[in-house]
Structure formats: C-alpha cells, structure tokens
Design an enzyme around this catalytic site. Sequence first.
Site, short mmCIF file in Angstrom:
data_model
loop_
_atom_site.label_atom_id
_atom_site.label_comp_id
_atom_site.label_asym_id
_atom_site.label_seq_id
_atom_site.Cartn_x
_atom_site.Cartn_y
_atom_site.Cartn_z
N LYS A 1 0.72 -1.13 0.05
CA LYS A 1 -0.15 -0.01 0.02
C LYS A 1 0.89 1.27 -0.25
O LYS A 1 1.91 1.21 0.61
CB LYS A 1 -0.79 0.08 1.16
CG LYS A 1 -1.95 -0.85 1.47
CD LYS A 1 -2.71 -0.80 2.71
CE LYS A 1 -3.85 -2.05 2.97
NZ LYS A 1 -4.80 -1.96 1.71
N ARG B 1 -9.86 -11.91 3.24
CA ARG B 1 -10.45 -13.08 2.88
C ARG B 1 -9.63 -14.33 2.93
O ARG B 1 -10.34 -15.45 3.07
CB ARG B 1 -11.14 -12.88 1.52
CG ARG B 1 -10.05 -12.67 0.13
CD ARG B 1 -10.55 -12.37 -1.13
NE ARG B 1 -10.54 -10.74 -0.86
CZ ARG B 1 -10.96 -9.96 -1.92
NH1 ARG B 1 -11.55 -10.44 -2.94
NH2 ARG B 1 -11.09 -8.68 -1.73
N1 BES Z 1 -7.73 -4.01 4.89
C1 BES Z 1 -8.11 -3.64 3.61
C2 BES Z 1 -9.76 -2.92 3.24
C3 BES Z 1 -9.70 -1.70 3.77
C4 BES Z 1 -9.36 -0.39 3.16
C5 BES Z 1 -9.93 -1.44 5.26
C6 BES Z 1 -9.67 0.80 3.62
C7 BES Z 1 -10.33 -0.25 5.52
C8 BES Z 1 -10.00 0.85 5.05
C9 BES Z 1 -8.23 -4.79 2.54
O1 BES Z 1 -7.20 -5.92 3.07
C10 BES Z 1 -7.53 -4.36 1.41
O2 BES Z 1 -6.60 -3.93 1.29
N2 BES Z 1 -8.17 -4.87 0.51
C11 BES Z 1 -8.04 -4.60 -1.01
C12 BES Z 1 -8.67 -5.57 -1.85
C13 BES Z 1 -8.26 -5.43 -3.23
C14 BES Z 1 -6.74 -5.61 -3.36
C15 BES Z 1 -9.05 -6.57 -4.13
C16 BES Z 1 -8.58 -3.01 -1.24
O3 BES Z 1 -9.95 -2.86 -0.93
O4 BES Z 1 -8.15 -2.34 -2.10
MG MG Z 2 -5.16 -5.95 2.21
#
Ligand code: BES
Ligand code: MG
Length: 490
Positions: free
Chosen positions: A260, A334
């Site tokens: 990220k 997930r």
């Molecule tokens: N923990 C994040 C989701 C999240 C985003 C929680 C913002 C709280 C605030 C999750 O693990 C994640 O990174 N999801 C990705 C999924 C994608 C790579 C398919 C996302 O939402 O970008």
């Molecule tokens: Mg994530």
Amino acid sequence: MKIKLEGSFDASVKFFFEDQLDSLEKNYYDYFEKTKVFSGKKDEIYCLVGPNEQEVFVGLGKADESTLQILRKQSYALGKSLKEHKISSAGIEVMDFKSKTNNRDFCALKAVDAIVEGLLQSAYRFDKYVEKTEDEEINIVLQVREGYEEKAKRSIEETSNLMEGVFLTRDLVNTPSNDMYPETLAKAATEKLSTVGVHVKIYGKKQIEEMGMEAFLSVARGSAKEPQFIVMEYLPVEGQQPMAIVGKGLTYDSGGYAIKPASGMVTMKCDMGGAASVIGTLYALGLNKVKKNVVGVVAACENMISGDAYKNGDIISSMKGSTIEILNTDAEGRVTLADSLYYAATKIDPEVIIDLATLTGAAIVAVGEQSTILISNDDEWANRVEKAGDDMGEYMVRLPMNEELREAVKGDVSTVKNSVSSGGGGSITAGIFLEHFVEKKPWVHMDIAGPAYSSSAYSYLPKYATGIPVKTLYKTIFDQSSSKIDMEEL
Ligand code: BES
Ligand code: MG
Ligand code: ZN
C-alpha cells in the site's frame, strides 16, 4: 460519568419537542419567544447557568419526526455541554415520550437506553498515549416515572455494560500495531473475557499448522510476529446450539508485496476491527449475562513483507482443501477468513455464522464511510441483522450476490482466486469468496471497512475507532436469547 436514579443535583435538564414547547414554564416560554435562543430543534441545546439556578433545555425536533437516534445524539451533545459549562451534577427528566407523541419509536425504556448511551458516548476518550488530564466526574440523576425504577435500573446497567464492550473494541483498535499484535491481542482477549465467563483458547503457529490452515499461515508468513488463532467460548446455556461470530484479525495490513502507499497504510492498525468487535461483543454479553451461546473466532496475524512472505501469483491451499490463487497479496483478509469460516462451520456446528471484517476499500466507495455492507446467503438472518442495526442506530446496507460475479471468483488454475481484477463489485466478490468456505451454513458477512474506523467525528461517534458494529451484533444476539423474554416480562 455516573448515572443513577436518585440523588441531588445542581442543574435540571429537560427535553422538548419543537412543536410542544407549551410544556415550558411560562417565564421561559416568553423568554425563548422573545430571544429565540431555544426553539426545540433537533440540534439545539440551551444552558442557562446562573448563580442560583442551572437549567438545560434540549431540543428533539418535531414530535412525529423525532427518533431514538436524535435522542442519542442530543444526549451526547448534552454530555459535552455539561462538561463545557463545568456542570458536575445534573438531573434529567425522562419525560413520557410515548404519551407525548404518536411516534412508534419511543417508549420510556428505549428512551432511557438512548439517553444513557449518548451520555456515556460523550465521555469516551482514548488517552493511552497522552498525558492524563483529570476531569471532574459528572453525576447524572435520571428522573423516571414512578413505577419504572426497576426497569430503568436494568436499562442503565445493560446499556452501560454494552458501552463497556463498545469502548473495549475502540481501545483495542486504536492501540497501534507496535503494541497490538497477534500475541497481545490474544492476551487482551484472555484477560478481559476470562473475567466475564468466556473461555479463551489460543492456538500458536504449530497448532495452526496441525489444523491445516495453510491459507491463514500464508498471510502470516511475512511477519516476524507469531500468528494466533483465538477461539472464545461463551456458553451460558447448556446444550444450546451456538452462534459463531468470526472477526478479521489483521493487526496490521501493509498490503504485503502488493504494498500500500503510505497514505493508505497509515490507518491499517484498524484491520483487526472485526476481531476487536468480536471481543467487545462477547465482553458485553458476558457482563450482561445474556443467555445465548456464542463462540467467537479470530485468526490474528500481520500482512507484511519478508524473504518468506507470500507473493502475488502464488497458489496456496486451505483448511478446506480448496486452492486459492493469490492475485493480490493485499486481498489478505478473505484468505485468513477462509480458514476461520471453515473452522467455524465445521468445528463449531453453529446455527449461524456472522463475520465482521474491514475487508474492502470498495465498500467505502459503494456506501460511504458510515455504513456497513451486509452480504448473506440467508434472508431471515440478514433481516435480523438489518433490524438490529436499525434499532441501534448503525447503518446496514445489504448487497446481493449474482451468478456473474460468482463466476468471476472461480479460479482458472485454482478453486478460487482472491481478487477479481475487472468488472467492479469488489465488496460483493469478496463476499462470494467467503461464501465458498461457510459450507452452506446460514451466514451473514459484515464489511465494516468504512464505519469501523472513521476519518472524522460525527453524530455521537469519535474520530478513529468507533466500535461499529458491536451494538448491532450485540442486539442481534440479545434478540435471540431468553434474556429478551425476561426483560419483556419485567
Ligand atoms: N484492509 C483492507 C481494506 C480496507 C481499506 C479497510 C480501507 C479499511 C479501509 C483490505 O485488506 C484490502 O487491502 N483490500 C483491498 C482488496 C483488493 C486488493 C482486491 C482493497 O480494498 O483495495
Ligand atoms: Mg489488504
Ligand atoms: Zn486488510
């Protein structure tokens, strides 16, 4: 803040509907008429602080349009006002809302719950990492209609305990990942929950391996911190099939090799919001001795980078035996939930599985930062959760699954893939992925990526950890318990 039913106080607090101001004493009525300082609107509070009298007037809007949510918000604002005006004791007249309105929403006891909640919400602070300031404690005396004392006492107690659970969840989420990692999360769960009759079992890396949780372990592998699989049993009723509540427990989510940017990473201590909600809910259930069996499940780990971390393109197995193609290491929640849900479905034999997860950024895009997305294979349970959310003032929005998105989650070289790159519907495809592991048990998934951790304060909620959806989860469980019947009989 101390809330009681008896005692002396300095300030008198009264609630008013804007279309029923005639219940004001004449001198105040005339004064407000002339000065327009108070007209009973749903966001108005007027404090009259003099040497001889202290009176606080709280507006609730129009009688027919007023809601418990407005009462919670205004009670929160009242708590803040008392503090600001350095009023250290106040008597609140709990008016007979129902007879004053035709509003179905109000009854005396629900009003007590809402007032107590709002007041307690106003006193929450996360001050673990700042110099302590000594605030004078505010004493509240609720004046309820005669004959209602016993019920009101129970309401105060129950709501205070529920708020303890909500605040515990907030404290766990707000604690940064340098202090809150799998082992300390497991320790906090054990320490808190063992005091309220919840039995906590903790499985370390070796035992997780023995259980065959390859999916969970793949996510955990990049971190120097040992993963912990936490099972929390609250079984007050003999021989009753339990509900299972499963929380996403990423104590930190850097994204892994799909790393990220700093701006998106900085808040990722919040990624155990689901796990913290499970712990907070069990704590409240235990404090209130709610008669309903519940088992909490959390797979706690960090999503990090190292020479041994899982990588984009890996194909891994799971406890179920299904294979998962990792198309994005940042869709890690997930993957950990795959094993947590399969464990819950096959080792607990629950009547329903409810999972809570800060799962997708797409959830915030879809419904905004305040709302929780529900995805479910069972209309009856989904409706119960929706109704509980409505009762407690937490927004729930159910999204449907469809065949095309189900198709999109299927793998080309694996059973399922952990990320779907095109076609949108990111929160739904995440839900569909999870559904694969619940073994057709009734299941409700709550994506709390938005509401669990807020970028700003709103309503009666603070900035950062909010404790959502503890109230909804607690209410869903309470409504299934025999405690509900006891309460109604009172
Ligand atoms: N923990 C994040 C989701 C999240 C985003 C929680 C913002 C709280 C605030 C999750 O693990 C994640 O990174 N999801 C990705 C999924 C994608 C790579 C398919 C996302 O939402 O970008
Ligand atoms: Mg994530
Ligand atoms: Zn995550």
